[in-house]
Design a protein around this motif. Structure first.
Motif, mmCIF file in Angstrom:
data_model
loop_
_atom_site.group_PDB
_atom_site.id
_atom_site.type_symbol
_atom_site.label_atom_id
_atom_site.label_comp_id
_atom_site.label_asym_id
_atom_site.label_seq_id
_atom_site.Cartn_x
_atom_site.Cartn_y
_atom_site.Cartn_z
ATOM 1 N N THR A 15 42.806 33.089 41.602
ATOM 2 C CA THR A 15 42.312 33.215 40.234
ATOM 3 C C THR A 15 43.409 33.705 39.306
ATOM 4 N N HIS A 16 44.194 34.678 39.761
ATOM 5 C CA HIS A 16 45.271 35.196 38.912
ATOM 6 C C HIS A 16 46.339 34.134 38.670
ATOM 7 N N ALA A 17 46.719 33.416 39.709
ATOM 8 C CA ALA A 17 47.743 32.372 39.545
ATOM 9 C C ALA A 17 47.257 31.296 38.584
ATOM 10 N N ASN A 47 42.037 31.472 32.303
ATOM 11 C CA ASN A 47 42.387 32.803 31.805
ATOM 12 C C ASN A 47 41.134 33.651 31.599
ATOM 13 N N VAL A 48 40.060 33.024 31.110
ATOM 14 C CA VAL A 48 38.797 33.733 30.913
ATOM 15 C C VAL A 48 38.174 34.078 32.265
ATOM 16 N N PHE A 73 36.938 37.729 33.649
ATOM 17 C CA PHE A 73 35.562 37.986 34.062
ATOM 18 C C PHE A 73 35.426 38.370 35.535
ATOM 19 N N SER A 74 36.261 37.778 36.405
ATOM 20 C CA SER A 74 36.015 37.968 37.837
ATOM 21 C C SER A 74 37.277 38.134 38.673
ATOM 22 N N GLY A 75 38.418 38.301 38.041
ATOM 23 C CA GLY A 75 39.667 38.410 38.783
ATOM 24 C C GLY A 75 40.181 39.838 38.879
ATOM 25 N N ILE A 76 41.471 39.947 39.156
ATOM 26 C CA ILE A 76 42.101 41.254 39.293
ATOM 27 C C ILE A 76 42.016 42.035 37.975
ATOM 28 N N SER A 81 45.967 23.660 44.483
ATOM 29 C CA SER A 81 46.321 24.999 44.962
ATOM 30 C C SER A 81 46.718 24.988 46.430
ATOM 31 N N PHE A 82 47.596 25.942 46.769
ATOM 32 C CA PHE A 82 47.967 26.259 48.144
ATOM 33 C C PHE A 82 47.626 27.729 48.357
ATOM 34 N N SER A 83 47.152 28.076 49.555
ATOM 35 C CA SER A 83 46.852 29.487 49.804
ATOM 36 C C SER A 83 46.877 29.791 51.286
ATOM 37 N N SER A 84 47.092 31.066 51.578
ATOM 38 C CA SER A 84 46.957 31.564 52.946
ATOM 39 C C SER A 84 46.193 32.883 52.892
ATOM 40 N N PHE A 85 45.540 33.195 54.009
ATOM 41 C CA PHE A 85 44.633 34.329 54.062
ATOM 42 C C PHE A 85 45.008 35.230 55.234
#
Length: 807
Positions: free
Chosen positions: A498-500, A509-510, A514-517, A665-669
């Motif tokens: 969400t931040h990225a 951005n909104v 509302f729900s990010g960091i 998007s790319f991500s790792s957890f």
């Protein structure tokens, strides 16, 4: 700590004993041939094993003769402002064996009566009193083991409150024995059970299996879990014979000697000491290794790498083909009315969503005599300075009380008449224009046909007449919400994503606000001095409610069977506000937003043991001709490169790529790596742009994409995507046609056009450009990481933006 000492031989023996078909349960649900299922299972699995005589048998738990106390430490939580309130405690009681199915059912009801909502004794004593921030994790009744258990405790307390909390729990249970439970409370729980039995979910078969597994595992008739009516009837009979529930409390809690008091205290040196312990342990292990042992480890490591690098033969697996995929969508049709109180003017759902008057959408579905409603209220008139408070307003408004019902009365009525009331803050992205979006608060509920009128009255009361004057209740709700944010931030990659994404489009951005960091940090600051802010917060929430509801409801969706919809039509008109709205001017958010074309990667530092890594690239909206190609490309990249390289070889819990509206998007957890993972994202881009994959890989990616698209949708959710986002049947069919036509060359093309220009960003990790008179065509991906404080400096470049969440 114990895993390090586990001998390899014991590990293998454990796997051979427990992960064997002799110890397995097979569950089949659906309209396929059971005989064919069993034949395939035998051919591909059972026939490969010999029968084992090591079938696991569970025995009764050995009971304690006195209370056991366990004390452990944990890292500090930087998102809890008061460091003195980082202690957790939980009391656990071993209860009845689950073979007593009826008593298990009664204990589930008792747990709900004691804990679930505002009028419940333990909720009132522990949460409404604001002693702690929320229940301890796993609080409630658990019947998944051979012997069931009940857990209750708090988190967000100070160390000197431990004995007080334990005393409160004991006294509350004792008082419950003395006073019993109101009939309305019992009726509320039985009503929820009735709703649960009637609600049709999208994963009915899987949920059925999950409800049976724990019984079958312990060799109890699994179909006992389905005999709801029989168990309710027996419960009512037992209840009529006297102090049934009070006797259960006495038996399982007050006189139960098998009791464990578990305490977890925050230690500022926890992470540092854990790392020192692990380093010392590894050094000890290494010192015991001979040169031959070390050489063997090196050989095995190379063999593992070679094995992981081998191309797997997937031709041995049964699979579907393109021809097996239905070419037509499942259409979701309904009716539209231009007003809430007139259903005579109706047409197909494929009409303009942005009407000047409220629009009612209705869909007839087989909902088993349940009616569902969702109402959208536009946020455009809420002043910009109040927008960041709207998610918190939505969290509180359905539980705070109204002008006619206090919080406890409202909770009881909601539980008696409905399946719950919810409010959520929504940013709705436009399906064809990435710069357009809408902001709404959505109110939703559902009820049995006989209760639709009462549900609508409660919904109107909550939306138009909320009261935020109960400051203690407000404090409880806000503190619990902050605790939830803190927990999810440390264990979810979604915050990094969400931040990225927030740096690319105004809508994203909104969403971050509302729900990010950004919202998590806002909540943290707010809770830091919450008592002093309560009056101001109550005033802000009341203003948000006034602005939100002084303009008419934008649109409503009602879903139900043919008997439910007339009940809705008879009670909808009150949702159409007639108040004067001229005093509330339109307020726009993010009018001056511009994307960050040269973003500096951001690293959010937390006391956690791994990283959540995210990188995003701007692409195209949902209706664009290239969108389906990027969807399939994301599945291809994930299966061919990210999972093998980042999860299997790199040790991350998960690795994903995805194409969403405007974002690739790319991500790792839970990843111990950071830069290594980002470089693997780049490797995947390079490989896909060169076409280093086969037609079979494309087909597998296509099937994977459709497995998500064609996931069963519950009747209550059919038509929701049109209602919220305006995605019509025609748009869905066009997207499906495009997906089915995608070929290998299409994926190479979109990889080269959309992803490859960002390759250098994944190789040099967005090193800042040196000042130069010459312009560069390099494009920068947006990178965000929520990660560990102890990360090696080689895994976090100095030029990155470091934000320490503990400061």
């Amino acid at each position: 700590k114990e895993i390090i000492d586990l001998p390899h031989k014991e590990f293998v023996e454990f796997h051979q004993k427990y992960y064997h078909p002799t110890n397995a349960m097979l569950f089949s649900y659906g309209n396929f041939s059971l005989v064919d299922h069993l034949r395939i299972v035998d051919e591909f699995a059972l026939s490969k094993f010999d029968k084992s005589d090591q079938k696991v048998v569970f025995s009764d738990e050995i009971r304690f003769n006195e209370t056991q106390r366990i004390n452990v430490s944990s890292p500090e939580d930087p998102l809890i402002p008061d460091l003195s309130k980082q202690t957790r405690m939980c009391i656990a009681y071993l209860c009845n064996p689950i073979s007593d199915v009826q008593e298990t059912f009664a204990m589930q009801i008792l747990s709900s009566l004691l804990m679930d909502d505002l009028p419940s004794p333990l909720y009132r004593a522990l949460l409404s009193s604001n002693i702690g921030s929320s229940y301890a994790p796993y609080s409630g009744y658990s019947s998944s083991q051979h012997d069931s258990s009940f857990h209750v405790g708090l988190e967000g307390i100070s160390e000197n409150q431990l004995s007080e909390v334990e005393k409160i729990i004991d006294e509350t249970l004792l008082k419950a024995v003395e006073t019993g439970f109101p009939q309305k409370a019992i009726d509320s729980v039985l009503h929820r059970i009735e709703l649960g039995a009637k609600h049709v979910s999208s994963k009915f078969g899987l949920n059925l299996a999950y409800s049976m597994i724990h019984l079958e595992t312990h060799e109890i008739d699994p179909f006992m879990s389905l005999r709801i009516t029989q168990k309710v009837k027996k419960f009512k009979e037992d209840l009529s014979n006297g102090s049934y529930l009070q006797n259960l409390i006495q038996k399982h809690f007050l006189t139960n000697k098998h009791k464990v008091v578990f305490t977890m205290k925050a230690d500022p040196k926890f992470t540092e000491e854990l790392q020192e312990t692990e380093t010392k342990k590894l050094s000890e292990l290494e010192s015991k290794l001979s040169e031959e042992n070390k050489a063997e480890i090196v050989r095995n490591t190379k063999l593992l790498a070679e094995y992981q690098g081998k191309e797997q033969d997937i031709n041995c697996l049964p699979t579907l083909t393109r021809s097996d995929i239905p070419s037509l969508i499942e259409r979701f049709d309904g009716k539209q009315s231009s007003t809430l109180n007139n259903d005579s003017v109706s047409s197909s759902l494929a009409s303009n969503l942005r009407s000047s008057s409220p629009i009612l959408y209705s869909t007839v579905q087989p909902t088993n005599s349940l009616g569902y409603i969702s109402c959208l209220y536009n946020m455009n008139r809420i002043p910009a300075e109040l927008r960041k408070f709207v998610p918190l307003f939505a969290h509180c408004v359905t539980e705070i009380g109204t002008e006619t019902l206090n919080a406890e009365e409202l909770t009881r009525e909601v539980n008696l008449r409905t399946g719950g009331m919810s409010a959520s803050c929504n940013v709705i992205l436009h399906h064809s224009d990435l710069m357009k979006y809408d902001e709404y608060v959505m109110f939703s509920s559902f009820a049995l046909k006989r209760n639709i009128k009462q549900m609508m009255n409660l919904l109107v009361d909550i939306i138009y007449h909320p009261s935020f004057q109960n400051k203690e209740r407000l404090k409880t709700l806000i503190t619990a919400n902050a605790q939830d944010f803190s927990g999810s931030l440390q264990d979810s990659v979604s915050f990094a994503l969400t931040h990225a994404s927030s740096q690319l489009f105004p809508s994203r951005n909104v969403i971050e606000m509302f729900s990010g960091i950004e919202q998590a940090r806002f909540m943290n600051d707010l809770v830091g001095d919450l008592s002093a802010n309560l009056d101001d917060l109550a005033s802000k929430f009341q203003e948000i409610a006034s602005v939100l509801t002084n303009s008419s409801v934008d649109r409503c969706l009602i879903t139900g069977d043919e008997l439910c919809l007339p009940e809705f039509h008879a009670n909808l008109s009150n949702l159409d506000s007639k108040q004067n709205i001229s005093s509330f001017p339109d307020s726009k958010l993010n009018e001056s937003f511009s994307p960050n074309l040269n973003p500096t990667p951001t690293f959010f530092s937390l006391p956690i043991s791994s990283n959540h890594v995210a990188a995003v690239i701007p692409t195209v909206p949902l209706t664009h001709i290239d969108y389906p190609k990027l969807q399939i490309l994301s599945q291809l990249i994930q299966s061919l490169w990210l999972l093998p390289e980042i999860r299997e070889k790199g040790g991350a819990y998960g690795a994903h790529s995805s194409q969403r509206n405007g974002i690739f998007s790319f991500s790792s957890f839970r990843d111990v790596n950071c830069l290594t993972t980002i470089s693997k994202f780049g490797m995947a881009i390079e490989e896909s742009s060169k076409g280093n994959f086969s037609d079979i890989d494309v087909s597998q990616a296509l099937l994977s994409t459709f497995s998500h698209l064609d996931t069963p949708i519950s009747p209550s959710q059919k038509g929701v995507s049109f209602f919220i986002s305006g995605i019509t049947n025609e748009m869905r069919q066009t997207a499906r046609d495009r997906l089915l036509s995608v070929q290998k060359d299409d994926l190479i093309d979109v990889s080269n056009r959309y992803l490859l220009p960002y390759l250098e960003s994944f190789q040099n990790f967005n090193v800042p450009q040196q000042s130069s008179d010459t312009e560069t065509d390099q494009k920068f991906a947006t990178i965000s990481v929520v990660g560990t404080e102890t990360i090696e400096s080689s895994e976090r470049p100095d030029h990155w933006n470091l934000i320490k969440m503990s400061e």
